[in-house]
Enzyme design. Structure first.
Site, mmCIF file in Angstrom:
data_model
loop_
_atom_site.group_PDB
_atom_site.id
_atom_site.type_symbol
_atom_site.label_atom_id
_atom_site.label_comp_id
_atom_site.label_asym_id
_atom_site.label_seq_id
_atom_site.Cartn_x
_atom_site.Cartn_y
_atom_site.Cartn_z
ATOM 1 N N GLU A 22 40.725 17.974 -41.794
ATOM 2 C CA GLU A 22 41.365 17.803 -43.103
ATOM 3 C C GLU A 22 42.526 18.776 -43.229
ATOM 4 O OE1 GLU A 22 39.117 19.065 -46.556
ATOM 5 O OE2 GLU A 22 37.746 20.191 -45.283
ATOM 6 N N LYS B 251 33.026 24.758 -51.368
ATOM 7 C CA LYS B 251 34.298 25.288 -51.873
ATOM 8 C C LYS B 251 34.169 26.785 -52.117
ATOM 9 C CE LYS B 251 37.630 22.663 -54.502
ATOM 10 N NZ LYS B 251 38.338 21.874 -53.495
ATOM 11 N N ARG C 55 28.431 19.850 -56.855
ATOM 12 C CA ARG C 55 28.994 20.482 -55.660
ATOM 13 C C ARG C 55 28.929 21.998 -55.791
ATOM 14 N NH1 ARG C 55 34.682 18.286 -53.907
ATOM 15 N NH2 ARG C 55 35.427 19.552 -55.648
HETATM 16 C C1 LIG Z 1 38.837 20.724 -53.055
HETATM 17 C C2 LIG Z 1 39.093 20.327 -51.653
HETATM 18 C C3 LIG Z 1 39.243 18.986 -51.286
HETATM 19 C C4 LIG Z 1 39.323 17.864 -52.288
HETATM 20 O O1 LIG Z 1 38.183 17.687 -53.061
HETATM 21 P P1 LIG Z 1 38.280 16.891 -54.430
HETATM 22 O O2 LIG Z 1 36.885 16.918 -54.963
HETATM 23 O O3 LIG Z 1 38.720 15.520 -54.106
HETATM 24 O O4 LIG Z 1 39.247 17.609 -55.274
HETATM 25 C C5 LIG Z 1 39.389 18.689 -49.948
HETATM 26 N N1 LIG Z 1 39.397 19.655 -49.012
HETATM 27 C C6 LIG Z 1 39.261 20.952 -49.324
HETATM 28 C C7 LIG Z 1 39.278 21.971 -48.244
HETATM 29 C C8 LIG Z 1 39.115 21.331 -50.655
HETATM 30 O O5 LIG Z 1 39.001 22.620 -50.970
#
Ligand SMILES: *Cc1c(COP(=O)(O)O)cnc(C)c1O
Length: 395
Positions: A277, A241, A139
């Site tokens: 989300e 991210k 990722r």
């Molecule tokens: C990190 C994150 C997640 C969750 O991702 P994981 O890989 O399950 O930790 C979901 N939404 C956002 C906006 C994030 O930054």
């Protein structure tokens, strides 16, 4: 001092040259200089004094009161890219403040990415487990591509994470008390003035012992749907991210918290009716045997917990749909839960939308509870790892 008389008439190129020739070697390459360039001596002193307070291999921490807060641990991993952009090797340094050019790409233009994953201590006390760290590495690579940054290879990433865990092992909570949260960061650390990718990059890994993410007692996870702010837009960076996604959601989050909500949920920015989300976790809705979650078309962060829960739920016989999830379906759901590394799987009690509060089922009879148990058992090493999701680290 001469600098100030030169700067006003200087061209962009000479300003850039000034920073390249002067600031970079001094401030940005601790790997090539004694570590005093990187650290404030006070922080390394802290770490050493603190080492004396180790009991039975554990740091002096009240493990029953862990939340999700900054705790200064002993070491961090640092790797710097040379000019050709390829990372070669990094090293552990004492945890401490880093020195960064005021002209760095990350500070001026938000050229940065983060990751988050957890290490658990094995039940028998010998060694640690990571949950799918290669997924975080991949990722970060995708995000780096979008942000015009070089990224560590999967091997480099996983190696750095393992080294960071072992170096900070006295901070990994006892089994059942929490985990060591690992925060890899990739940033444009070289100086730029005109908008452009940074000439140099730094990959850092720090680690912090954590317990629960949401400070709530069971029965009080209340979320507010933001009708004013959005997190992501089509064509933007919601699917990676990047650090630049998080500052802009603070206002919505602070407002929600001031009204007593634990967090905020965002709707899509085009139709303003599909659920996306929360600020830092994904969301699922349960209706009978059907579990739905918003599809990741670029505005939703593709969570590793989300992906794992989809697989677990399908294996347990639920019908899982990745699709547009409308507010009508949210209102009509039996259960709602959030997923993410920090929150693992947390059931949602209520959602407030346009002044109306909707309540959902929680407790041990729920689908959410069953899915949580399966995932947590895999992560904490309490069941056999049939999917190859755990990476064990020797002590
Ligand atoms: C990190 C994150 C997640 C969750 O991702 P994981 O890989 O399950 O930790 C979901 N939404 C956002 C906006 C994030 O930054």
């Amino acid at each position: 001092m001469q600098v100030f008389s030169v700067l006003p008439s200087a061209s962009m190129a000479s300003v850039a040259k000034f920073f390249t020739s002067f600031h970079v070697p001094l401030l940005l390459r601790p790997g090539y200089y004694p570590s005093f360039a990187l650290l404030h001596s006070s922080s390394s002193r802290f770490a050493r004094e603190d080492l004396d307070r180790t009991k039975d291999g554990y740091a002096d921490v009240n493990w029953d009161e862990l939340g999700f807060n900054v705790v200064q641990t002993d070491y961090m991993y640092v790797m710097r890219s040379p000019q050709d952009g390829k990372f070669t090797s990094g090293e552990l340094n004492p945890y401490g403040e880093i020195t960064l050019s005021p002209s760095s790409g990350v500070l001026n233009y938000g050229q940065g990415l983060f990751e988050g994953l957890k290490a658990y201590r094995k039940g028998d006390g010998n060694g640690f487990m990571l949950f799918r760290p290669e997924e975080n590495a991949l990722r970060m690579q995708k995000g780096a591509e979008r942000m015009c940054m070089p990224s560590p290879s999967v091997e480099q990433f996983v190696h750095a994470v393992k080294q960071t865990v072992v170096a900070n092992k006295r901070w990994v909570p006892p089994p059942g008390k929490g985990s060591l949260y690992i925060r890899p960061l990739l940033m444009g650390s070289g100086p730029v003035l005109g908008l452009a990718p940074s000439p140099e990059y730094t990959f850092l890994v720090v680690a912090v012992p954590v317990g629960r993410y949401f400070k709530y007692c069971s029965g009080t996870l209340n979320l507010l749907i933001s009708d004013e702010y959005h997190r992501a837009t089509p064509g933007g960076t919601g699917g990676i991210k990047t650090i630049s996604n998080y500052g802009p959601v603070l206002k919505a989050q602070v407002q929600a918290k001031s009204k007593g909500f634990a967090d905020v949920l965002f709707l899509d920015s085009v139709n303003k009716k599909y659920l996306e989300e929360a600020a830092s976790c994904n969301i699922f809705i349960v209706k009978g045997n059907i579990i739905s979650t918003p599809a990741t078309y670029g505005t939703i962060l593709p969570g590793i917990t989300r992906k794992s829960i989809i697989e677990i739920a399908r294996d347990q016989g639920y019908q899982v749909e990745e699709k547009l999830v409308s507010m009508d379906e949210v209102i009509d759901a039996d259960e709602i839960f959030c997923t993410g590394t920090a929150v693992v799987l947390t059931p949602v009690d209520t959602i407030t939308y346009c002044g109306q509060r909707f309540q959902y089922n929680t407790g041990i009879q729920t689908v959410s509870h069953r899915l949580y148990n399966t995932l947590a058992a895999i992560q904490m090493g309490n069941v056999e790892d049939t999917r190859g999701w755990r990476l064990e680290i020797e002590d």
